[in-house]
Design a protein around this motif. Structure first.
Motif, PDB file in Angstrom:
ATOM      1  N   PHE A  72      50.993  36.938  11.140  1.00 29.28           N
ATOM      2  CA  PHE A  72      50.066  36.396  12.137  1.00 29.28           C
ATOM      3  C   PHE A  72      50.293  34.896  12.251  1.00 29.28           C
ATOM      4  CE2 PHE A  72      46.131  34.062  12.940  1.00 29.28           C
ATOM      5  CZ  PHE A  72      45.752  34.580  14.165  1.00 29.28           C
ATOM      6  N   ASN A  73      50.415  34.402  13.482  1.00 27.36           N
ATOM      7  CA  ASN A  73      50.595  32.968  13.703  1.00 27.36           C
ATOM      8  C   ASN A  73      49.812  32.536  14.940  1.00 27.36           C
ATOM      9  OD1 ASN A  73      52.840  31.817  11.788  1.00 27.36           O
ATOM     10  ND2 ASN A  73      53.610  33.819  12.474  1.00 27.36           N
ATOM     11  N   ARG A  74      49.153  31.386  14.821  1.00 29.21           N
ATOM     12  CA  ARG A  74      48.404  30.835  15.958  1.00 29.21           C
ATOM     13  C   ARG A  74      48.580  29.324  15.992  1.00 29.21           C
ATOM     14  NH1 ARG A  74      42.441  32.781  17.008  1.00 29.21           N
ATOM     15  NH2 ARG A  74      43.661  34.435  18.014  1.00 29.21           N
ATOM     16  N   VAL A 118      62.246  47.707  12.365  1.00 27.13           N
ATOM     17  CA  VAL A 118      61.709  47.548  13.710  1.00 27.13           C
ATOM     18  C   VAL A 118      60.343  46.877  13.587  1.00 27.13           C
ATOM     19  CG1 VAL A 118      60.580  49.814  13.741  1.00 27.13           C
ATOM     20  CG2 VAL A 118      61.248  48.721  15.904  1.00 27.13           C
ATOM     21  N   ALA A 119      60.035  46.041  14.554  1.00 28.63           N
ATOM     22  CA  ALA A 119      58.742  45.350  14.567  1.00 28.63           C
ATOM     23  C   ALA A 119      58.191  45.367  15.982  1.00 28.63           C
ATOM     24  CB  ALA A 119      58.889  43.910  14.071  1.00 28.63           C
ATOM     25  N   ALA A 120      56.887  45.385  16.069  1.00 27.84           N
ATOM     26  CA  ALA A 120      56.182  45.279  17.352  1.00 27.84           C
ATOM     27  C   ALA A 120      55.414  43.966  17.350  1.00 27.84           C
ATOM     28  CB  ALA A 120      55.233  46.458  17.548  1.00 27.84           C
ATOM     29  N   GLN A 121      55.603  43.172  18.393  1.00 29.43           N
ATOM     30  CA  GLN A 121      54.954  41.863  18.424  1.00 29.43           C
ATOM     31  C   GLN A 121      54.293  41.613  19.779  1.00 29.43           C
ATOM     32  OE1 GLN A 121      56.577  38.032  16.680  1.00 29.43           O
ATOM     33  NE2 GLN A 121      56.861  37.583  18.849  1.00 29.43           N
ATOM     34  N   PRO A 122      52.962  41.723  19.847  1.00 29.22           N
ATOM     35  CA  PRO A 122      52.241  41.241  21.023  1.00 29.22           C
ATOM     36  C   PRO A 122      52.028  39.731  20.905  1.00 29.22           C
ATOM     37  CG  PRO A 122      50.726  42.311  19.514  1.00 29.22           C
ATOM     38  CD  PRO A 122      52.096  42.442  18.908  1.00 29.22           C
ATOM     39  N   ALA A 123      52.115  39.025  22.023  1.00 34.07           N
ATOM     40  CA  ALA A 123      51.918  37.576  22.049  1.00 34.07           C
ATOM     41  C   ALA A 123      51.036  37.222  23.225  1.00 34.07           C
ATOM     42  CB  ALA A 123      53.252  36.846  22.146  1.00 34.07           C
ATOM     43  N   VAL A 124      50.143  36.252  23.025  1.00 38.04           N
ATOM     44  CA  VAL A 124      49.213  35.823  24.066  1.00 38.04           C
ATOM     45  C   VAL A 124      49.265  34.313  24.183  1.00 38.04           C
ATOM     46  CG1 VAL A 124      46.808  35.768  24.834  1.00 38.04           C
ATOM     47  CG2 VAL A 124      47.699  37.790  23.643  1.00 38.04           C
ATOM     48  N   LEU A 125      49.447  33.828  25.411  1.00 36.63           N
ATOM     49  CA  LEU A 125      49.414  32.402  25.705  1.00 36.63           C
ATOM     50  C   LEU A 125      48.231  32.142  26.622  1.00 36.63           C
ATOM     51  CD1 LEU A 125      50.793  29.605  25.517  1.00 36.63           C
ATOM     52  CD2 LEU A 125      52.147  30.240  27.508  1.00 36.63           C
ATOM     53  N   ASP A 126      47.195  31.462  26.100  1.00 37.91           N
ATOM     54  CA  ASP A 126      46.007  31.121  26.868  1.00 37.91           C
ATOM     55  C   ASP A 126      45.983  29.621  27.111  1.00 37.91           C
ATOM     56  OD1 ASP A 126      44.691  33.613  27.221  1.00 37.91           O
ATOM     57  OD2 ASP A 126      44.150  33.584  25.092  1.00 37.91           O
ATOM     58  N   THR A 147      50.529  35.140  18.004  1.00 38.20           N
ATOM     59  CA  THR A 147      51.405  36.303  17.837  1.00 38.20           C
ATOM     60  C   THR A 147      50.931  37.139  16.654  1.00 38.20           C
ATOM     61  OG1 THR A 147      52.965  35.116  16.399  1.00 38.20           O
ATOM     62  CG2 THR A 147      53.407  35.074  18.764  1.00 38.20           C
ATOM     63  N   ASN A 148      51.048  38.453  16.788  1.00 41.81           N
ATOM     64  CA  ASN A 148      50.835  39.413  15.701  1.00 41.81           C
ATOM     65  C   ASN A 148      52.095  40.272  15.602  1.00 41.81           C
ATOM     66  OD1 ASN A 148      47.749  39.429  14.790  1.00 41.81           O
ATOM     67  ND2 ASN A 148      47.858  39.005  17.001  1.00 41.81           N
ATOM     68  N   LYS A 149      52.666  40.324  14.431  1.00 43.39           N
ATOM     69  CA  LYS A 149      53.917  41.062  14.264  1.00 43.39           C
ATOM     70  C   LYS A 149      53.748  42.105  13.173  1.00 43.39           C
ATOM     71  CE  LYS A 149      58.858  40.312  13.378  1.00 43.39           C
ATOM     72  NZ  LYS A 149      59.889  39.282  13.055  1.00 43.39           N
ATOM     73  N   PHE A 150      53.995  43.388  13.533  1.00 48.70           N
ATOM     74  CA  PHE A 150      53.895  44.497  12.602  1.00 48.70           C
ATOM     75  C   PHE A 150      55.304  45.052  12.388  1.00 48.70           C
ATOM     76  CE2 PHE A 150      50.099  44.082  15.123  1.00 48.70           C
ATOM     77  CZ  PHE A 150      49.060  44.177  14.222  1.00 48.70           C
ATOM     78  N   GLY A 151      55.774  45.059  11.125  1.00 49.43           N
ATOM     79  CA  GLY A 151      57.150  45.431  10.882  1.00 49.43           C
ATOM     80  C   GLY A 151      57.317  46.476   9.794  1.00 49.43           C
ATOM     81  N   LEU A 152      58.410  47.221   9.909  1.00 53.63           N
ATOM     82  CA  LEU A 152      58.784  48.230   8.925  1.00 53.63           C
ATOM     83  C   LEU A 152      60.290  48.125   8.709  1.00 53.63           C
ATOM     84  CD1 LEU A 152      57.968  50.736   7.198  1.00 53.63           C
ATOM     85  CD2 LEU A 152      58.537  52.129   9.215  1.00 53.63           C
ATOM     86  N   ASN A 153      60.719  47.933   7.458  1.00 51.34           N
ATOM     87  CA  ASN A 153      62.137  47.786   7.143  1.00 51.34           C
ATOM     88  C   ASN A 153      62.551  48.768   6.070  1.00 51.34           C
ATOM     89  OD1 ASN A 153      62.811  45.388   8.795  1.00 51.34           O
ATOM     90  ND2 ASN A 153      61.365  44.342   7.438  1.00 51.34           N
ATOM     91  N   SER A 191      47.366  13.986  21.766  1.00 57.35           N
ATOM     92  CA  SER A 191      47.672  15.405  21.605  1.00 57.35           C
ATOM     93  C   SER A 191      47.507  15.800  20.140  1.00 57.35           C
ATOM     94  CB  SER A 191      49.110  15.693  22.051  1.00 57.35           C
ATOM     95  OG  SER A 191      49.446  17.045  21.825  1.00 57.35           O
ATOM     96  N   ARG A 192      47.072  17.025  19.928  1.00 56.71           N
ATOM     97  CA  ARG A 192      46.979  17.557  18.558  1.00 56.71           C
ATOM     98  C   ARG A 192      47.301  19.049  18.601  1.00 56.71           C
ATOM     99  NH1 ARG A 192      44.505  16.728  13.491  1.00 56.71           N
ATOM    100  NH2 ARG A 192      43.579  14.755  14.124  1.00 56.71           N
ATOM    101  N   THR A 193      48.167  19.469  17.691  1.00 59.66           N
ATOM    102  CA  THR A 193      48.467  20.889  17.527  1.00 59.66           C
ATOM    103  C   THR A 193      48.092  21.309  16.114  1.00 59.66           C
ATOM    104  OG1 THR A 193      50.294  20.839  19.118  1.00 59.66           O
ATOM    105  CG2 THR A 193      50.259  22.657  17.552  1.00 59.66           C
ATOM    106  N   ASN A 194      47.153  22.213  16.008  1.00 55.81           N
ATOM    107  CA  ASN A 194      46.766  22.812  14.735  1.00 55.81           C
ATOM    108  C   ASN A 194      47.320  24.234  14.686  1.00 55.81           C
ATOM    109  OD1 ASN A 194      45.229  20.550  13.907  1.00 55.81           O
ATOM    110  ND2 ASN A 194      43.470  21.289  15.092  1.00 55.81           N
ATOM    111  N   SER A 195      48.021  24.552  13.632  1.00 61.65           N
ATOM    112  CA  SER A 195      48.603  25.893  13.538  1.00 61.65           C
ATOM    113  C   SER A 195      48.361  26.463  12.151  1.00 61.65           C
ATOM    114  CB  SER A 195      50.096  25.861  13.855  1.00 61.65           C
ATOM    115  OG  SER A 195      50.792  25.029  12.950  1.00 61.65           O
TER     116      SER A 195
END
Length: 974
Positions: free
Chosen positions: A533-535, A591-599, A571-577, A506-510
């Motif tokens: 941004f995180n992948r 507040v932040a908006a975060q769409p996330a995708v699991l493929d 994940t992509n997270k857009f925030g305003l504080n 197994s290998r996880t690259n992030s």
């Protein structure tokens, strides 16, 4: 009437004379230049009539002297961090109280010569920090920092050396604001001498980026910062210990006595900004120098392995007895380095290595919940694990000027394990007229898991309080594992392949980045725009072979149990504080908006998945500082997390014959809501401490288990006959609430202290139980709601008289009550386990002699009648003698577990099972040790003018990891 006049005259003259003798009151207020009160300041009054008394300012900075006789008085005021002040006053000869008004102290702008502070302020409360002054908590000469920490109110050190404060475990340690040994807590607490410590800070750390910008969101880590005394920051300390002994087990056990040994060395060299530490140990007394992020709890594969979702340990809640299981031969070595290279570059890092061999014997009894087919399991296992660990961390902080800051941190770690295990398992299904499956098994396994990482943080301060911060992370974590379980069935039908060869790669690259831009929109307010941004990309190839062909000495591939599965979580997270700062209070709303995708895709099974989620994440943080000794904090944050690989992989794992596990590639990421409230109060007048906190956590799309009990006779899929299959799915309804309270009342200048503590946790968890009808093959999935209550009140009384006695008695009553909505004939779905713990430990000092005692007693209630429940008495003693010049040498004779009752006993409950475990621990033995300590310090505080390079007054303290290692930095006015 005339007869009363002489009497009234005598009474009047007596009262007048008495009042004249009692004097008058003198009062005032101490503040800084911003009019903020300075509680805890030491104020001394002297007068021309011989008055001489000292008091301290209260929480509002006010002070009062009663009965002052003189008319010409002198007031001397001292407060840590401020210039001392002496003023002369002439007060009138009346009975009216003298008001000295507001006295302002100036901040200390340069290093002063040695000053004796009359009245040490033991605790200082800051927004995210509780700071304990070491000189207020006396310990024996040459004691380790751990002995000092045990005396800090609101801080707990358990028998395994783990530190918790305000309900959270301390996960990282720093010295003068920089990570020590990669943050490994016990490497510092058990080896650094307490007499070099200036103060200890318990900090809520929101990360490097938050420390620079001042905008703190998310869930903080609890870290500890140890500040070295200025007069000890130039010199060295070294200690070496050798010891020998043997077990003292009864001959009736048939176990020959075994030699016990220990050897350790630790050395610290302080030269201003340059600090070097070396730690090493070799022993077979279960002493681990480094934790490598986990504790060694022993245990094996069996007993429903891989199914412990939302598990809770009952019997050890509030336990005063060690949870170090098994017998360990430990070898470790580590080094830590820190220095200032020139004026712009600060470097620090560490390397740690351990080679541990652990032998564990475990006996497990497990009850599996099911409305129609409940079962019980007995398991006995003998396991040997050989663990190799490496850890390397290096930090470079570059600050070319006052507006730019760059930190680069490369990391490397390695974990390797070789395992040999033999076990015997028997599973009885009460729902099928006592049908039984029994087997013995042998398992050989090994794994290697290196990990490479790099983080980089850049911060730039623009004009007019604008700020840009960029954080980048990279990591790669490959791993390989080999496992060869073999089964020999003695009763019942085989439930898994008899011989398996499982190879997994197994290998996880992030990689990820976070960008923050901070802009002022008023005198006291800021607005922050951020993007993250995180992948994470995971590749997993699992090859399972099940048929051994002796003619070719090889296994045949089993495609049904093999799989290549890849998945990516993005994940992509857009925030305003919005952040508002005042002296008394500050708050952040965002507040932040975060769409996330699991493929995910599996070429071998043809399974492709695509799961998208979208979360709105509000952020709220409010801090109110009533005074320097009282504050209130409210915090809310949210976060998402991907399911683990074992929860996603769509093939069956039969490495545990009775409890196969099958992943679900359609799982959604979990989203966690965290809400917390905290109130801290310290009284300068009485020394009383009151800490209270409340945390609430709710998880949507909670990944839970569905356990399917397959009966003895089952037609459609014979692979799962006589097994309990664990699968995963998302559900709602999981939440947990935890409250903690600490009250400490010291007496007689902290010689005696009473502590009242309490922790209560209520958890509502959800799981599913599926039963298969053996005749119709119909599946019935039932929702099981588990409600768990844990409550542990504790009373503690400490006696602390320097060089006479340092002892405490404590007791707690731990309640662990569980109710399940699904009832069965074995457990009725409920349990009510209680444990009463009593402890007495301390040291008595007789000149150079020390007598130490540590007694604990645990009494367990509420376990099944057929269990061999242990109620151990554990008594450890030692006698110690100091000798040689400066007490450099120490001889100690120790006896451990004199009653020979140190065996592990614990209980774990999930929505599908109740498991109770006995495990071996290090039993009675004797040990004689000799310790040699050498130390030499400069004995004075150097100044920038005497040629000592790189000296900075603050020494990097303050608990931050910003450019100067101190405080939060950025525009925050906290």
């Amino acid at each position: 009437m005339k007869s009363l006049l002489p009497l009234l005259l005598i009474i009047f003259l007596s009262v007048t004379y008495s009042y004249g003798q009692s004097g008058k009151d003198v009062h005032g207020t101490v503040t800084d230049s911003t009019k903020l009160s300075l509680p805890g300041s030491a104020i001394t009054l002297t007068s021309d009539k011989g008055d001489s008394t000292t008091t301290t300012a209260d929480a509002n900075g006010k002070f009062l002297f009663s009965g002052v006789k003189g008319l010409k008085i002198t007031i001397t005021i001292q407060s840590i961090g401020f210039q001392s002040l002496r003023r002369h006053y002439t007060i009138d000869n009346t009975n009216v109280a003298a008001d000295l008004g507001t006295i302002i102290l100036k901040s200390e702008s340069k290093m002063l010569n040695q000053v004796t502070i009359v009245g040490v302020v033991p605790i200082t409360l800051k927004e995210d920090t509780v700071e304990y002054q070491a000189s207020a908590f006396k310990v024996r000469e040459n004691a380790p920092v751990e002995d000092l920490i045990k005396k800090l109110p609101g801080v707990d050190v358990d028998v395994n050396g783990n530190i918790t404060t305000q309900g959270k475990q301390v996960t990282k340690v720093r010295i003068n604001g920089k990570d020590f040994m990669g943050g490994d807590v016990q490497s510092a607490t058990k080896n650094l001498p307490a007499d070099v410590v200036e103060n200890i800070q318990m900090i809520d750390d929101y990360g490097d980026q938050a420390n620079l910008t001042g905008v703190k969101t998310g869930e903080p880590d609890k870290i500890m910062n140890i500040t070295i005394r200025k007069d000890k920051n130039y010199g060295y300390f070294g200690q070496a210990t050798v010891g020998d002994g043997e077990d003292a087990l009864p001959q009736s056990q048939g176990i020959p006595d075994q030699n016990r040994y220990i050897g350790s060395i630790n050395a610290f060299n302080f030269n201003g900004d340059q600090q070097i530490a070396l730690l090493g140990s070799i022993n077979n007394t279960n002493v681990n120098t480094f934790s490598f992020g986990s504790t060694n709890s022993g245990g094996g594969v069996g007993g429903g392995g891989g199914r412990g979702n939302a598990a809770r340990g009952a019997a050890n809640n509030g336990s005063l007895i060690t949870t170090q299981n098994g017998l360990t031969d430990a070898h470790s070595l580590g080094a830590n380095f820190r220095d200032q290279w020139g004026k712009t570059l600060s470097v620090y890092g560490s390397y740690s290595f351990s080679d541990n061999t652990v032998n564990t014997n475990t006996s497990t009894f497990q009850q599996n919940n099911s409305a129609t087919n409940p079962s019980t399991q007995n398991q006995n296992s003998i396991e040997t694990d050989k663990n190799i660990n490496h850890r390397f961390t290096w930090n470079m902080e570059y600050k070319p000027d006052t507006v730019n800051y760059l930190k680069i941190t490369p990391t490397f770690s390695y974990a390797g394990t070789n395992t040999n295990e033999s076990e015997g398992v028997s599973l009885v299904r009460s729902g099928l007229k006592g049908d039984t499956t029994a087997y013995t098994s042998l398992t050989n396994a090994n794994s290697q898991a290196p990990s490479y990482g790099l983080t980089a943080l850049f911060n730039h301060k623009f004009k007019h309080r604008h700020n840009l911060s960029i954080n980048v992370t990279l990591s790669s974590a490959p791993s390989t594992s080999y496992q060869n379980p073999t089964y020999d069935y003695t009763q019942g039908t085989p439930t898994a392949p008899l011989n398996q060869l499982v190879n997994t790669y197994s290998r996880t690259n992030s990689y990820g980045t976070t960008v923050s831009y901070l802009s002022p929109i008023g005198k006291f307010s800021y607005i922050e725009f951020n993007y993250a941004f995180n992948r994470a990309i995971t590749t997993n190839n699992k090859q399972t072979d099940t048929t051994f062909d002796p003619s070719v000495v090889a296994f045949a591939k089993d495609s049904a149990l093999s799989n290549l599965y890849n998945y990516t979580f993005t994940t992509n997270k857009f925030g305003l504080n919005y952040r508002f700062i005042q002296k008394k209070y500050n708050y952040t709303l965002g507040v932040a908006a975060q769409p996330a995708v699991l493929d995910g895709n599996s070429p071998s099974t043809g399974v492709d998945t695509h799961v998208s989620t979208f979360n709105i994440i509000p952020t709220a943080r409010f801090v109110y500082n009533f005074s320097r000794s009282r504050n209130f904090t409210v915090n809310y944050n949210g976060s998402s997390s991907t399911p683990s690989f074992s929860q996603l992989q769509p093939v069956t794992d039969f490495s545990n014959a009775l409890y196969p596990v099958q992943g679900n590639p359609n799982l959604k990421p979990q989203f966690t809501n965290n809400f917390s409230i905290r109130y801290n109060n310290f009284s300068f007048a009485t020394g009383d401490i009151f800490f209270v906190s409340l945390q609430y956590q709710a998880i949507s799309n909670y990944v839970t288990t569905n356990t399917t009990t397959f009966p003895r006779k089952y037609g459609p899929d014979t692979a799962f006959q006589n097994t309990i299959l664990t699968q995963y799915l998302n559900t709602s309804g999981y939440n947990t609430t935890t409250g903690q309270l600490t009250y400490a009342k010291p007496f007689d200048n902290r010689k005696f202290t009473v502590y009242l503590r309490g922790t209560v946790t209520y958890t509502n968890s959800v799981g599913y139980l599926t039963n298969i009808d053996p005749t119709t093959y119909a599946a019935d999935m039932v929702k099981n709601v588990e409600k768990n209550l844990q409550f542990t009140p504790q009373f503690q009384f400490r006696v602390d008289i320097t060089d006479v006695i340092d002892a405490q008695v404590l007791t707690n009553y731990a309640i662990n009550k569980t109710q399940n909505s699904v009832q069965d004939s074995l457990t009725n779905g409920n349990s009510n386990i209680r444990t009463w713990n009593v402890g007495l430990n301390g040291k008595n000092y007789f000149g150079d002699w020390t007598f130490s005692y540590d007694y604990t007693k645990a009494t367990n209630y509420g376990y099944a009648a057929n269990l061999k429940v242990t109620n151990p008495n554990i008594l450890n003693l030692y006698v110690e003698r100091r000798f040689m010049k400066d007490h450099r040498g120490t001889i100690r004779l120790s006896a451990f577990d004199l009653f020979n009752e140190n065996t592990g006993f614990s209980s774990t409950q999930t929505v599908s099972s109740l498991t109770e475990t006995h495990v071996n621990r290090l039993a009675r033995y004797y040990l004689a040790t000799f310790t040699l300590r050498l130390q030499k310090f400069a004995g004075k505080v150097p100044t920038p003018d005497n040629g000592m390079r790189g000296f900075r007054r603050n020494g990097g303290g303050g608990g931050g990891n910003g450019p100067d290692g101190g405080g939060s930095g950025g525009p925050s006015a906290d």
